[in-house]
Design a protein around this motif. Structure first.
Motif, short mmCIF file in Angstrom:
data_model
loop_
_atom_site.label_atom_id
_atom_site.label_comp_id
_atom_site.label_asym_id
_atom_site.label_seq_id
_atom_site.Cartn_x
_atom_site.Cartn_y
_atom_site.Cartn_z
N ARG A 72 27.65 -65.67 21.12
CA ARG A 72 27.49 -66.40 22.20
C ARG A 72 28.82 -66.09 23.09
N PRO A 73 28.55 -66.33 24.51
CA PRO A 73 30.34 -66.01 25.54
C PRO A 73 30.89 -67.63 25.10
N THR A 75 31.60 -71.05 26.97
CA THR A 75 31.25 -71.15 28.41
C THR A 75 31.39 -72.38 28.43
N GLU A 84 28.09 -69.95 37.02
CA GLU A 84 27.92 -68.98 35.95
C GLU A 84 26.21 -67.96 36.45
N GLY A 88 27.13 -66.36 31.23
CA GLY A 88 28.14 -65.83 31.53
C GLY A 88 29.14 -66.42 32.27
N ASP A 107 33.46 -60.57 27.16
CA ASP A 107 32.15 -60.44 26.85
C ASP A 107 31.46 -62.04 28.22
N VAL A 108 32.82 -63.05 27.82
CA VAL A 108 32.32 -64.30 28.91
C VAL A 108 31.83 -63.72 30.42
N THR A 110 30.32 -62.67 33.40
CA THR A 110 29.20 -61.64 34.92
C THR A 110 29.50 -61.37 36.19
N ARG A 121 26.82 -58.55 32.09
CA ARG A 121 28.16 -59.00 31.45
C ARG A 121 27.89 -57.91 29.88
N GLU A 123 29.39 -56.71 26.55
CA GLU A 123 30.03 -56.95 25.19
C GLU A 123 31.01 -55.70 24.00
#
Length: 242
Positions: A72-73, A75, A84, A88, A107-108, A110, A121, A123
């Motif tokens: 998972r990102p 964050t 957020e 993300g 990936d992080v 959005t 998002r 990946e």
């Protein structure tokens, strides 16, 4: 190979696509166990794994274990400091965050996915590279105009002598075309995804560079389709004439 889903890669693959790869891997001597997960490992006196225990009660002998559990990102480091969205860090079309002079990519991030008028998002390494390029352009622009990020989702994989590419969105009805016999010497097949009468996604196994460019163009242009049956008959020809 052990995985919990009913077929391989259900986030992208249809059952028909998955059946080809499962069959191909099986023909290479790989045993596939679906619908369960690993719950433990047995080791010998030297600390080497010798057995994998599965949730359904099975035990598998093993010399080496490769565990793919995803990720998972990360964050949490920025909680309460940046806005957020959807798991993300929210950015604009230039990957600027809600904090001045702070950018988020890969990936992080959005970000606004212009093609679908949506915020998502993505990946994948392709987006990670291209989003970083966009952020650098924005940082170095010195007030000059640059185009908004206009990304076409793209995924690919290579294994054995296979190579597939996917472009677009995998939503809506699907049409399978080509030869997806896992025993075929040179299998070539694909799938279109159709939503609201338009092709929105395309997958191709065994395509040439030009054919892969054709399915990418189809996913970008989103041509209208009048008949799923006719689309199935045309197959790859449909993409190549766009």
């Amino acid at each position: 190979m052990v995985y919990p889903e009913p077929w391989c890669m259900p986030r992208l693959f249809t059952p028909e696509i998955a059946a080809f790869y499962e069959g191909y891997y099986s023909n290479k001597g790989i045993k596939i166990i679906k619908g369960t997960v690993a719950t433990g490992f047995i080791y010998n006196a030297d600390g080497e794994v010798t057995e994998v225990q599965l949730k359904d009660g099975q035990s598998l002998e093993a010399d080496i274990v490769v565990v793919g559990v995803g990720g998972r990102p990360l964050t949490t480091l920025f909680k309460g400091q940046v806005e957020e969205d959807k798991g993300g860090i929210k950015t604009d079309a230039f990957f600027k965050t809600s904090v001045p002079d702070v950018y988020a990519v890969g990936d992080v991030a959005t970000f606004p996915l212009k093609l679908y008028n949506d915020v998502r998002r993505v990946e994948h390494v392709d987006h990670a590279r291209k989003s970083a390029e966009q952020a650098v352009k924005a940082i170095m622009s010195e007030g000059k105009f640059i185009d908004e990020y206009d990304y076409l989702p793209y995924f690919y994989s290579r294994a054995f002598d296979l190579s597939w590419q996917f472009y677009g969105d995998n939503v809506g009805d699907t049409v399978l075309f080509g030869n997806n016999d896992p025993k075929a010497p040179k299998p070539k097949f694909g799938t279109y995804w159709i939503k609201d009468g338009k092709v929105v996604g395309a997958f191709l196994e065994g395509g040439s560079p030009d054919e892969n460019k054709a399915i990418a163009k189809v996913a970008r242009v989103q041509p209208a389709v009048s008949s799923l049956m006719e689309l199935e008959k045309e197959g790859l020809t449909f993409a190549c004439k766009i």
